[in-house]
Design an enzyme around this catalytic site. Structure first.
Site, PDB file in Angstrom:
ATOM      1  N   ASP A  35       0.819  -1.214   0.000  1.00  0.00           N
ATOM      2  CA  ASP A  35       0.000   0.000   0.000  1.00  0.00           C
ATOM      3  C   ASP A  35       0.856   1.269   0.000  1.00  0.00           C
ATOM      4  O   ASP A  35       0.400   2.335   0.404  1.00  0.00           O
ATOM      5  CB  ASP A  35      -0.947  -0.008   1.205  1.00  0.00           C
ATOM      6  N   HIS A 238      24.161   0.412 -18.394  1.00  0.00           N
ATOM      7  CA  HIS A 238      23.122   0.828 -17.452  1.00  0.00           C
ATOM      8  C   HIS A 238      23.365   0.241 -16.065  1.00  0.00           C
ATOM      9  O   HIS A 238      22.466  -0.293 -15.427  1.00  0.00           O
ATOM     10  CB  HIS A 238      21.723   0.432 -17.971  1.00  0.00           C
ATOM     11  N   ASP A 255      27.100   8.986 -14.032  1.00  0.00           N
ATOM     12  CA  ASP A 255      26.061   9.536 -14.914  1.00  0.00           C
ATOM     13  C   ASP A 255      24.876   9.797 -14.003  1.00  0.00           C
ATOM     14  O   ASP A 255      24.109   8.886 -13.680  1.00  0.00           O
ATOM     15  CB  ASP A 255      25.727   8.513 -16.013  1.00  0.00           C
ATOM     16  N   ASP A 266      21.262  15.927 -17.651  1.00  0.00           N
ATOM     17  CA  ASP A 266      21.776  14.571 -17.890  1.00  0.00           C
ATOM     18  C   ASP A 266      23.286  14.675 -18.130  1.00  0.00           C
ATOM     19  O   ASP A 266      23.716  14.994 -19.225  1.00  0.00           O
ATOM     20  CB  ASP A 266      21.065  13.977 -19.116  1.00  0.00           C
ATOM     21  N   HIS A 345      26.672   2.918 -28.059  1.00  0.00           N
ATOM     22  CA  HIS A 345      25.441   3.733 -27.997  1.00  0.00           C
ATOM     23  C   HIS A 345      25.541   4.974 -28.884  1.00  0.00           C
ATOM     24  O   HIS A 345      26.611   5.341 -29.356  1.00  0.00           O
ATOM     25  CB  HIS A 345      25.116   4.112 -26.546  1.00  0.00           C
ATOM     26  N   HIS A 349      20.831  12.437 -27.344  1.00  0.00           N
ATOM     27  CA  HIS A 349      19.365  12.385 -27.461  1.00  0.00           C
ATOM     28  C   HIS A 349      18.791  13.736 -27.080  1.00  0.00           C
ATOM     29  O   HIS A 349      19.441  14.536 -26.392  1.00  0.00           O
ATOM     30  CB  HIS A 349      18.805  11.277 -26.550  1.00  0.00           C
ATOM     31  N   HIS A 356      15.135  11.495 -21.733  1.00  0.00           N
ATOM     32  CA  HIS A 356      15.160  11.132 -23.159  1.00  0.00           C
ATOM     33  C   HIS A 356      13.878  11.717 -23.747  1.00  0.00           C
ATOM     34  O   HIS A 356      12.845  11.041 -23.786  1.00  0.00           O
ATOM     35  CB  HIS A 356      15.183   9.615 -23.351  1.00  0.00           C
ATOM     36  N   GLU A 380      27.267  12.708 -25.773  1.00  0.00           N
ATOM     37  CA  GLU A 380      27.817  11.788 -24.778  1.00  0.00           C
ATOM     38  C   GLU A 380      28.604  10.623 -25.382  1.00  0.00           C
ATOM     39  O   GLU A 380      28.229   9.463 -25.211  1.00  0.00           O
ATOM     40  CB  GLU A 380      26.690  11.253 -23.894  1.00  0.00           C
ATOM     41  N   TYR A 384      34.403   1.926 -24.267  1.00  0.00           N
ATOM     42  CA  TYR A 384      34.231   0.930 -23.198  1.00  0.00           C
ATOM     43  C   TYR A 384      35.092  -0.292 -23.501  1.00  0.00           C
ATOM     44  O   TYR A 384      34.880  -0.976 -24.503  1.00  0.00           O
ATOM     45  CB  TYR A 384      32.745   0.546 -23.087  1.00  0.00           C
ATOM     46  N   ARG A 402      32.820   7.791 -20.372  1.00  0.00           N
ATOM     47  CA  ARG A 402      31.801   8.570 -21.096  1.00  0.00           C
ATOM     48  C   ARG A 402      31.877   9.994 -20.581  1.00  0.00           C
ATOM     49  O   ARG A 402      32.119  10.223 -19.382  1.00  0.00           O
ATOM     50  CB  ARG A 402      30.396   7.983 -20.862  1.00  0.00           C
ATOM     51  N   GLU A 404      29.517  13.478 -20.898  1.00  0.00           N
ATOM     52  CA  GLU A 404      28.191  13.893 -21.386  1.00  0.00           C
ATOM     53  C   GLU A 404      27.874  15.318 -20.960  1.00  0.00           C
ATOM     54  O   GLU A 404      27.933  15.645 -19.780  1.00  0.00           O
ATOM     55  CB  GLU A 404      27.122  12.937 -20.818  1.00  0.00           C
TER      56      GLU A 404
HETATM   57  N1  GLY Z   1      21.488   9.039 -18.249  1.00  0.00           N
HETATM   58  C1  GLY Z   1      20.940   8.385 -19.362  1.00  0.00           C
HETATM   59  C2  GLY Z   1      21.581   8.778 -20.603  1.00  0.00           C
HETATM   60  O1  GLY Z   1      22.680   9.294 -20.579  1.00  0.00           O
HETATM   61  O2  GLY Z   1      21.046   8.678 -21.656  1.00  0.00           O
HETATM   62 MN    MN Z   2      22.094  10.917 -21.904  1.00  0.00          MN
HETATM   63 MN    MN Z   3      23.387  10.300 -18.900  1.00  0.00          MN
END
Ligand code: GLY
Ligand code: MN
Ligand code: MN
Length: 435
Positions: A35, A238, A255, A266, A345, A349, A356, A380, A384, A402, A404
């Site tokens: 609940d 992820h 991140d 982000d 990747h 975005h 996103h 970004e 890797y 990475r 970003e």
């Molecule tokens: N934090 C998610 C991305 O970088 O797309």
């Molecule tokens: Mn991102």
């Molecule tokens: Mn990110």
């Protein structure tokens, strides 16, 4: 954000609709367990058009050839709800607060929508998310269809989200200010994580430092689940467990970012846990940074998104050749997608009310969109190299990087909205060794 912005957005949506009725519903509350509930997060499209942050509400936009009307259905004040969860705005409160044409009790929604749909042939809904209120609207349309004497009935059900997402693609100056506020708090979070990081800490302790900064500065929440990935964990894209120990000599990839008034930031930074990049770490870091800076430099109005993606892949592939991870001729390696193993990747975005942002990447003919002033996106790039990947020179194994940033397209080119956050090797080492 001021009511006039929401009014303008509704009138833009009415402009691009054909005659008909658009129904946009609030997000439901979500059970966490038994609940207890997750903290409430409004449906971004509903918020974009209404500025209203309560569940169980519906926004209805009606367009005829000669007029338009906006109706907001909300839950009435309820003493029991007020006792346990706090007071709702209620019908009178919503009438006072919002410049919609009518406000009604949500219990009247089904009856009223049935009357409204009698007069229209187009119904705009979220085609891909059948909320209870959308199901009710379809049921109302269906019952009218089989009722004698109804002059008009719904002949076309269309996706309202495509129209809203097209509007959301271009950010207003007020939206950009809101995103900048999210980024300013996120910047402090990243800087504090760099300053306070020590070998022997657990990944979640860096997450806790960032979350403290977010909440302490009034942000309602993280914009997404934070990734705090020490060493080889950075190679899991992820990774959100955040429960491993941070080891001397490793990097940590963070991140993480906050949301301000429902607008996301982000940001990713990767830095040495002990405050000093090793030679191999610096080599890979500078390779990624060089790609990021060159990609950002290429942003200007008119550049097509798909060219931009290809360009970033060429740069990443070139970086992999320079590092000695890939051998061969650039075109052949790109053609064979050899770089994808280490740079899997996309380059970025759209970002806005959703981290996103679901705004279109292609036009109605499927052609890649060209950049326009007011778009906000992430850039970004990442490389890797898994610890167990024997195709990688040994010195680079276990390194995942990475970087970003959040970029606004401007008439003149671009503005890096997150340029305040330490990024060069020198800036990062300085920040890591402040305390
Ligand atoms: N934090 C998610 C991305 O970088 O797309
Ligand atoms: Mn991102
Ligand atoms: Mn990110």
């Amino acid at each position: 954000m001021n009511e006039i912005h929401f009014l303008n957005r509704r009138s833009k949506l009415l402009d691009i609709m054909e005659e008909g009725v658009a129904i946009i519903t609030s997000a439901p509350t979500q059970t966490r367990s038994n609940d207890t509930e997750y903290s409430y997060r409004q449906n971004s499209d509903f918020y974009y058009l209404s500025g209203f942050n309560e569940d169980n509400s519906v926004l209805v936009l009606i367009k005829t050839p000669t007029s338009s009307k906006t109706i907001l259905f909300v839950e009435a004040h309820n003493a029991e709800h007020a006792l346990w969860n706090g007071a709702r705005l209620g019908i009178d409160g919503a009438r006072e607060r919002f410049s919609v044409d009518e406000v009604h009790d949500v219990t009247q929604y089904f009856g009223m929508i049935k009357e409204i749909l009698r007069e229209h042939i187009n119904l705009y809904i979220d085609l891909y998310n059948d909320s209870a209120r959308v199901i009710e609207a379809k049921a109302a349309a269906q019952s009218l269809h089989s009722t004698r004497g109804v002059k008009r009935h719904i002949r076309s059900i269309r996706d309202v989200t495509y129209l809203i997402h097209s509007l959301r693609l271009i950010k207003s100056p007020e939206e950009i200010e809101t995103i900048k506020k999210a980024i300013a708090i996120t910047a402090e979070g990243h800087h504090q994580a760099m300053e306070k990081c020590r070998a022997g800490m657990i990944e979640y302790q860096l997450q806790a430092i960032m979350n403290y900064v977010f909440l302490n500065n009034g942000a309602m929440s993280e914009a997404y689940g934070a990734i705090v990935a020490g060493g080889n964990n950075a190679n899991t894209l992820h990774y959100v467990d955040n429960r491993d120990e941070l080891r001397d000599g490793d990097l940590v990839l963070i991140d993480a970012a906050c949301e301000w008034e429902l607008y996301a930031s982000d940001i990713t930074r990767t830095f040495p846990i002990n405050g000093k990049f090793s030679d191999p770490q610096r080599e890979v870091y500078n390779a990624v940074l060089d790609v990021q800076l060159r990609v950002i430099e290429a942003i200007r109005v008119g550049v097509k998104r798909d060219w931009f993606q290809t360009y970033s892949e060429e740069l990443l592939c070139g970086a992999l050749i320079k590092l000695g991870v890939l051998n061969g001729e650039l075109c052949a390696l790109i053609e064979a997608k050899e770089h994808k193993k280490y740079a899997p990747h996309g380059i970025g975005h759209w970002m806005g009310l959703d981290v996103h942002d679901p705004c279109p990447y292609v036009d109605e003919l499927g052609e890649s969109l060209a950049f326009m002033a007011g778009m906000v996106m992430t850039i970004e790039p990442g490389l890797y190299f898994r610890a167990d990947d024997e195709s990688v020179p040994e010195r680079y194994r276990g390194i995942g990087i990475r970087i970003e940033d959040n970029i606004l397209v401007t008439k003149e080119g671009y503005e890096n909205l997150s340029s305040i956050i330490a990024k060069s090797v020198e800036e990062i080492e300085l920040m890591c060794n402040q305390l």
